[in-house]
Design a protein around this motif. Sequence first.
Motif, mmCIF file in Angstrom:
data_model
loop_
_atom_site.group_PDB
_atom_site.id
_atom_site.type_symbol
_atom_site.label_atom_id
_atom_site.label_comp_id
_atom_site.label_asym_id
_atom_site.label_seq_id
_atom_site.Cartn_x
_atom_site.Cartn_y
_atom_site.Cartn_z
ATOM 1 N N TYR A 186 0.829 -1.211 0.000
ATOM 2 C CA TYR A 186 0.000 0.000 0.000
ATOM 3 C C TYR A 186 0.860 1.256 0.000
ATOM 4 O O TYR A 186 0.564 2.232 -0.701
ATOM 5 N N TYR A 187 1.920 1.239 0.792
ATOM 6 C CA TYR A 187 2.789 2.422 0.816
ATOM 7 C C TYR A 187 3.537 2.590 -0.504
ATOM 8 O O TYR A 187 3.738 3.721 -0.981
ATOM 9 N N LEU A 188 3.939 1.490 -1.130
ATOM 10 C CA LEU A 188 4.626 1.594 -2.419
ATOM 11 C C LEU A 188 3.684 2.072 -3.515
ATOM 12 O O LEU A 188 4.049 2.920 -4.343
ATOM 13 N N GLU A 237 -6.593 -1.727 -6.116
ATOM 14 C CA GLU A 237 -5.883 -0.825 -5.211
ATOM 15 C C GLU A 237 -4.397 -1.145 -5.129
ATOM 16 O O GLU A 237 -3.554 -0.241 -5.215
ATOM 17 N N VAL A 238 -4.051 -2.415 -4.939
ATOM 18 C CA VAL A 238 -2.635 -2.788 -4.779
ATOM 19 C C VAL A 238 -2.201 -3.847 -5.782
ATOM 20 O O VAL A 238 -1.173 -4.506 -5.594
ATOM 21 N N HIS A 289 -5.231 7.916 -0.402
ATOM 22 C CA HIS A 289 -4.574 6.611 -0.321
ATOM 23 C C HIS A 289 -3.714 6.496 0.933
ATOM 24 O O HIS A 289 -3.799 5.496 1.656
ATOM 25 N N PHE A 290 -2.884 7.489 1.210
ATOM 26 C CA PHE A 290 -1.988 7.402 2.357
ATOM 27 C C PHE A 290 -2.753 7.484 3.672
ATOM 28 O O PHE A 290 -2.351 6.884 4.671
ATOM 29 N N SER A 291 -3.856 8.225 3.688
ATOM 30 C CA SER A 291 -4.684 8.284 4.885
ATOM 31 C C SER A 291 -5.297 6.916 5.192
ATOM 32 O O SER A 291 -5.260 6.438 6.338
ATOM 33 N N VAL A 292 -5.834 6.261 4.169
ATOM 34 C CA VAL A 292 -6.422 4.933 4.340
ATOM 35 C C VAL A 292 -5.341 3.915 4.678
ATOM 36 O O VAL A 292 -5.554 3.011 5.496
ATOM 37 N N THR A 293 -4.172 4.049 4.047
ATOM 38 C CA THR A 293 -3.071 3.125 4.320
ATOM 39 C C THR A 293 -2.632 3.196 5.772
ATOM 40 O O THR A 293 -2.334 2.165 6.400
ATOM 41 N N PHE A 294 -2.597 4.393 6.325
ATOM 42 C CA PHE A 294 -2.220 4.542 7.733
ATOM 43 C C PHE A 294 -3.243 3.859 8.633
ATOM 44 O O PHE A 294 -2.881 3.197 9.617
#
Length: 453
Positions: free
Chosen positions: A94-96, A344-345, A107-112
Amino acid sequence: MSKIALLFLMVFAAGVVATFFYSGASAFLVYQLVYFLNPDSRWWSAEIPGLSYSFISAVLMLVAVGLKFRQYSELSPWREQPIFKWAIGIVILYYLVGLIAIRPEVHFSVTFNYLKLVIIVMVAYKLVNTRTLLDFALWAYVIGATYIGYLATSYGRGSGGRVEGIGMVDSPDANDTAAALVPAGAILLYFFWMGNKKVKLACIFCGALIANGLVLINSRGAFLGIASSAGLYLIYMTFSKYRRKGQRAVAIFTVILGISGGLYVADDTFWERMSTLKNVEDQETSGSSRVNFWIAALDMSAEHPFGLGVDGFNMLAELYVPQEYLSGTVYKSVHSMWMQGLTEVGWLGLIFLLAMLLSLWRLSRRAKQWVLDQGENEAYFKLLALECALFGYLVAGSFINRFRAEILYWMIVFLAIGINVYFLQKVRGQKQARGIAVGRRGRSLRNSKGVSV
């Protein structure tokens, strides 16, 4: 102050105290309570202090495991469960993917949030390390699901023929809320089958509210999930050769009671909506148009094999989905946890999830065979119930976006905990006992040689 608000504060405070003076697993039970009660969104939220109860309970879990980390690691080492390796792999993906995401800020908010979820279940695995604590965690989930059923019964259906607005933080949609109730079916069947009279009465009470909640929420995916998971477990209860003497009669009674209760709470509105499952010609009412979105997701993945991040499918749906299925809007969900993960990934993310589930199933199969060899038939049916609970959620999640759902990972970790307390801990104990015995024999042999000399 309302009775619900007062009860919540009392239970929350009791859970905090119990974390330090009884068991660290109490912190996870508090976390489960907060998740389902979702105090920030209930009508009684104005009557309690405006605290972040979810954050407090999560920090409480971390503190609890940190205070006795070595002890918990001896009982529940992460390395024995491959699921955590795959979960961490999905987090890294997810971070990549965030580097190429269409909506990087979302994306980064959901990933966190997903990272926090993975940490929570990893900590829960360490804290819930006995059979009794696993039962407590399962009952905490059932009680939470019962509360949602109570809310649905109290609110009743709205103008759309469904109950809306009673969900949890990550499950505000009616379908998402209904899916969270699905695993309760198999778990309650196990407790009813194996429990005493008081437990049976509690199961009937909880099951009635949960079933009524599912009927009122009226989710077709949840109906398929509960029918498949509870139905599969009922088959094992009735026909398994590993049941004890006299349990078939109880199983048959459970089947009759469950079917009768389901038919009693199901109304015409429910059956009318469920009948659309076979009405494939009318794709708007039957939901079969989702197949077109799944095909579009596959087409999208062919051009973007590494994924497009959170909301990637939604943003590009108009380029892949036929216009007649967009219903006047281009912002469409893919309606499947599998296709959600794929878009998504990418393929690698979907493979990681499948590898996680496969590794868990293989380990569970070994655990079931081991407990049968030890004559622990009750443990066998408990592990089977946890498998069916997870299976039911996967069925329901196949029709909604639940790739990162709390309840999905709860069901995964519940089964992992069951494998640990019924199988891995016992095998580890036997190995340690053999090692001690071998060491003692070696010392005895050396001493005898010393004397003879």
